[in-house]
Each structure stands twice: as structure tokens, then as C-alpha cells.
Design an enzyme around this catalytic site. Sequence first.
Site, PDB file in Angstrom:
ATOM      1  N   ARG A 244      26.408 -13.595  -5.081  1.00 46.33           N
ATOM      2  CA  ARG A 244      25.060 -13.694  -5.641  1.00 46.33           C
ATOM      3  C   ARG A 244      24.098 -14.122  -4.551  1.00 46.33           C
ATOM      4  NH1 ARG A 244      23.940 -13.729 -11.279  1.00 46.33           N
ATOM      5  NH2 ARG A 244      25.729 -12.655 -12.141  1.00 46.33           N
ATOM      6  N   GLU A 273      16.292 -10.460  -3.636  1.00 43.38           N
ATOM      7  CA  GLU A 273      16.612  -9.133  -4.153  1.00 43.38           C
ATOM      8  C   GLU A 273      15.629  -8.762  -5.266  1.00 43.38           C
ATOM      9  OE1 GLU A 273      20.907  -8.994  -4.473  1.00 43.38           O
ATOM     10  OE2 GLU A 273      20.724  -7.348  -5.905  1.00 43.38           O
ATOM     11  N   HIS A 291      23.664  -4.274  -2.584  1.00 40.14           N
ATOM     12  CA  HIS A 291      24.302  -4.693  -3.842  1.00 40.14           C
ATOM     13  C   HIS A 291      25.115  -3.552  -4.477  1.00 40.14           C
ATOM     14  CE1 HIS A 291      23.957  -7.808  -7.307  1.00 40.14           C
ATOM     15  NE2 HIS A 291      25.168  -7.266  -7.248  1.00 40.14           N
TER      16      HIS A 291
HETATM   17  N1  LIG Z   1      28.438  -7.549  -5.199  1.00 39.25           N
HETATM   18  C1  LIG Z   1      28.604  -7.045  -6.409  1.00 39.25           C
HETATM   19  O1  LIG Z   1      28.221  -5.925  -6.706  1.00 39.25           O
HETATM   20  C2  LIG Z   1      29.300  -7.871  -7.451  1.00 39.25           C
HETATM   21  C3  LIG Z   1      30.011  -7.236  -8.471  1.00 39.25           C
HETATM   22  C4  LIG Z   1      30.671  -8.014  -9.419  1.00 39.25           C
HETATM   23  C5  LIG Z   1      30.580  -9.406  -9.355  1.00 39.25           C
HETATM   24  N2  LIG Z   1      29.852 -10.008  -8.381  1.00 39.25           N
HETATM   25  C6  LIG Z   1      29.753 -11.460  -8.299  1.00 39.25           C
HETATM   26  O2  LIG Z   1      30.960 -11.979  -7.766  1.00 39.25           O
HETATM   27  C7  LIG Z   1      31.094 -13.350  -8.170  1.00 39.25           C
HETATM   28  C8  LIG Z   1      32.519 -13.638  -8.592  1.00 39.25           C
HETATM   29  O3  LIG Z   1      32.886 -12.794  -9.680  1.00 39.25           O
HETATM   30  P1  LIG Z   1      34.333 -12.959 -10.373  1.00 39.25           P
HETATM   31  O4  LIG Z   1      34.482 -11.824 -11.315  1.00 39.25           O
HETATM   32  O5  LIG Z   1      35.371 -13.211  -9.347  1.00 39.25           O
HETATM   33  O6  LIG Z   1      34.075 -14.311 -11.197  1.00 39.25           O
HETATM   34  P2  LIG Z   1      35.171 -15.320 -11.784  1.00 39.25           P
HETATM   35  O7  LIG Z   1      34.506 -16.049 -12.881  1.00 39.25           O
HETATM   36  O8  LIG Z   1      36.449 -14.588 -12.070  1.00 39.25           O
HETATM   37  O9  LIG Z   1      35.468 -16.293 -10.550  1.00 39.25           O
HETATM   38  C9  LIG Z   1      34.541 -17.242 -10.070  1.00 39.25           C
HETATM   39  C10 LIG Z   1      35.353 -18.427  -9.554  1.00 39.25           C
HETATM   40  O10 LIG Z   1      34.458 -19.308  -8.877  1.00 39.25           O
HETATM   41  C11 LIG Z   1      34.880 -20.631  -9.148  1.00 39.25           C
HETATM   42  N3  LIG Z   1      33.778 -21.540  -8.859  1.00 39.25           N
HETATM   43  C12 LIG Z   1      32.703 -21.860  -9.624  1.00 39.25           C
HETATM   44  N4  LIG Z   1      31.907 -22.718  -8.971  1.00 39.25           N
HETATM   45  C13 LIG Z   1      32.477 -22.940  -7.759  1.00 39.25           C
HETATM   46  C14 LIG Z   1      32.145 -23.735  -6.642  1.00 39.25           C
HETATM   47  N5  LIG Z   1      31.035 -24.465  -6.625  1.00 39.25           N
HETATM   48  N6  LIG Z   1      32.971 -23.738  -5.573  1.00 39.25           N
HETATM   49  C15 LIG Z   1      34.092 -23.002  -5.560  1.00 39.25           C
HETATM   50  N7  LIG Z   1      34.486 -22.225  -6.597  1.00 39.25           N
HETATM   51  C16 LIG Z   1      33.679 -22.204  -7.689  1.00 39.25           C
HETATM   52  C17 LIG Z   1      35.320 -20.602 -10.596  1.00 39.25           C
HETATM   53  O11 LIG Z   1      36.177 -21.662 -10.928  1.00 39.25           O
HETATM   54  C18 LIG Z   1      36.018 -19.237 -10.676  1.00 39.25           C
HETATM   55  O12 LIG Z   1      37.406 -19.366 -10.406  1.00 39.25           O
HETATM   56  C19 LIG Z   1      30.039 -13.559  -9.257  1.00 39.25           C
HETATM   57  O13 LIG Z   1      28.941 -14.229  -8.681  1.00 39.25           O
HETATM   58  C20 LIG Z   1      29.615 -12.161  -9.635  1.00 39.25           C
HETATM   59  O14 LIG Z   1      28.303 -12.111 -10.107  1.00 39.25           O
HETATM   60  C21 LIG Z   1      29.228  -9.269  -7.424  1.00 39.25           C
END
Ligand SMILES: NC(=O)c1ccc[n+]([C@@H]2O[C@H](COP(=O)([O-])OP(=O)(O)OC[C@H]3O[C@@H](n4cnc5c(N)ncnc54)[C@H](O)[C@@H]3O)[C@@H](O)[C@H]2O)c1
Length: 316
Positions: A244, A273, A291
Site C-alpha cells: 500500500r 496514487e 499498481h
Molecule cells: N500491489 C497490488 O496490486 C496488491 C494486490 C493485492 C494486495 N495488495 C496488498 O498487499 C498487502 C498484503 O495483502 P495480503 O493478502 O497478504 O494480506 P493478509 O491479510 O493475508 O496479510 C497481511 C499480514 O500483515 C500482518 N501485519 C499487520 N500489521 C503488521 C505490522 N505492523 N507489521 C508486520 N506485519 C503486520 C498481518 O498480521 C497479516 O499476517 C495488503 O496491503 C494488500 O492491500 C497489493
Amino acid sequence: MKILANDGISKSGVQTLENAGFEILAVNVAQEQLVSYINQNKVSVLLVRSATKVFKDVIDGCPGLKIIGRGGVGMDNIDVDYAKSKGIHVINTPEASSSSVAELVFAHLFSGVRFLHDANRNMPLEGDSNFKKLKNAYAKGIELRGKTLGIIGFGRIGVATARIALGIGMKVIFTDPFLDEATVTVPFFDNRSISFELTSTPLENLLKTADFISLHVPAQKSYLIGKREFGLMKDGVGIVNAARGGILDEVALVDALESGKVAFAGLDVYESEPIPEIRILMHPDISLSPHIGAATEEAQDRIGMELASQIIDLYK
Ligand SMILES: NC(=O)c1ccc[n+]([C@@H]2O[C@H](COP(=O)([O-])OP(=O)(O)OC[C@H]3O[C@@H](n4cnc5c(N)ncnc54)[C@H](O)[C@@H]3O)[C@@H](O)[C@H]2O)c1
């Protein structure tokens, strides 16, 4: 039963839903006309990605809506609690794009260690006149194999990133306040797999030990990586943010790149963004993508199929 797929849906998703007797309206209705379109066409299911907003006005304006589906992970564009309070099912496809995002992380990492992002900018300009100069400029690449990847946030995408890292011979460390230990299984093409037991490490330790860092946390209230965190990192570290915008302080990043603390960064998401800062866009040590983490044919196929099967299940 009519389904409006307002931000698009894969052919396989359309096919599965049509076979189950649904009618798919794959048009892109402007936000201002959404309520009247849904009512006029008696739409029961509204499918969106990140573009269409489904807040109180749409939910109140469309009493016939039964399901709101988000193709992807984040639900920022949907008022989930309000929809649920009105008896509407809200579904998403959190798993579908993890491998695609993880592969993009590695596209940035491989690019960064061999300067491809910069070579691709300069070869068209000087490749014919200054080949030797460019060859020298990009001659000090390094390998990822044998290096340590620090993954911050060990959920679906963090784990998918770890699988690739382990598969190419990297050591993986992770930090996640909600997870102490994790088993990561790396699958191979012939159905064999190898499992690794990993233990969480505190953020500070990760920052001090990782050769490369990849961010996979959800949106945070403040920067997770700022001046202080860059200061703790190893000299010459590479960092990727495909999570993000706003997790990483871009001003601190540019300072860290300029001081040499950070060798390169890979960014798929941006603080400002959809208009990233010009200093970020023009920086020679940043590998950029707009993105597109989840934007692969395979992820879109899985998203369409996952939404289709959840809708079919709900109507059973
Ligand atoms: N670039 C893209 O196009 C794209 C696509 C999909 C998702 N994303 C982003 O990727 C990120 C992760 O997605 P995901 O599906 O793996 O989510 P998820 O919920 O499966 O995993 C997120 C993890 O982060 C951990 N977490 C929360 N706060 C934290 C902190 N301060 N320090 C360390 N760990 C922490 C949580 O415990 C969880 O295990 C999200 O921000 C999502 O929006 C980006």
C-alpha cells in the site's frame, strides 16, 4: 438473476455464471448512474474491483441488491458493515492474486540487483552510441541467491513471496505481530514440495539483518518504514513496496537512496496514487510499476472463478 460486473470479470467467470443460469451485464456504468442502472435492470449482484464505490448511497438506493462482490483483496471501496447490516452478502477473493503480487516483487528485485530498470531507460537513448559506458555502469550486479530476504507482514502475499525466495535459494526471515511461527511449503512442478519452519523476528532485527526487504502489511495508521527504520537497515539494502502507498515514507526513501543507504527500491504502490511524486517517477534507482500486482491473466481468471463459485453457493 442479473449480475452487473461493473469493473470487468474474466471470461471463465462469465462462462461459469452463465452456465449456472445467471445473466451477466459486463458494462462499465459511471458512478453517478450506478443506482438508476441497477434498479432499471433489476440487478441482484454487483461485482466490482477497486474502481466502483459501493457506499451508503448505492446500498440505500438499490434495495434489490443481494450480493456485493469485490474481485481482489481490499474492501476500502465498499461499506462492508453497512451492507451487511442491510442483509447484503459481501464477498471477496483474498487468495486469488497472492502469487501474482509475489512474482511482481521478484520482478522488481531481479531488476534492482541488475539495474534493469535503469538500463531500460538508457539503452534506447545511448545503447548504440555509448554501449561500453553503459556496460561498465551496470557491471556490478549481485545475485539474490544466498542473500536474506526480510518479509514484513507474513499473510497470504508475504508467504507467497517467501515461497519464491526459498525456491531460488534465499534465506527468509519475517516479522508479523500476529504470527510467531509459520510453515512455508514450496511446491514444485512435479507435485513434490519442501516445507520450511520459520520463526518471526522483531522488526528491528529484520531491518538490521535483511539484504532485501519486502512489505506485505495492510494499510497502517502511520508510516511503518520511515527515516528511523531506514537508518537501521544494512547499507546497500533493496526494498520493495507492493502493499500500500503510505506504508513507506517516500521522502525518507529518496533520502536513503541518495545517501547510498538503500541501493534500490521497487514500487508498485504510491503515497500520492494515482499521481506519484515526480521525484519518485524520475529516480534512477527506483524500479516502477503502476499498481499492477494482481493484474495477471491467471489472477483475473482465479478472481472470476472464485467470485462465480461463491455466488453460485450463495444461491444454492
Ligand atoms: N500491489 C497490488 O496490486 C496488491 C494486490 C493485492 C494486495 N495488495 C496488498 O498487499 C498487502 C498484503 O495483502 P495480503 O493478502 O497478504 O494480506 P493478509 O491479510 O493475508 O496479510 C497481511 C499480514 O500483515 C500482518 N501485519 C499487520 N500489521 C503488521 C505490522 N505492523 N507489521 C508486520 N506485519 C503486520 C498481518 O498480521 C497479516 O499476517 C495488503 O496491503 C494488500 O492491500 C497489493
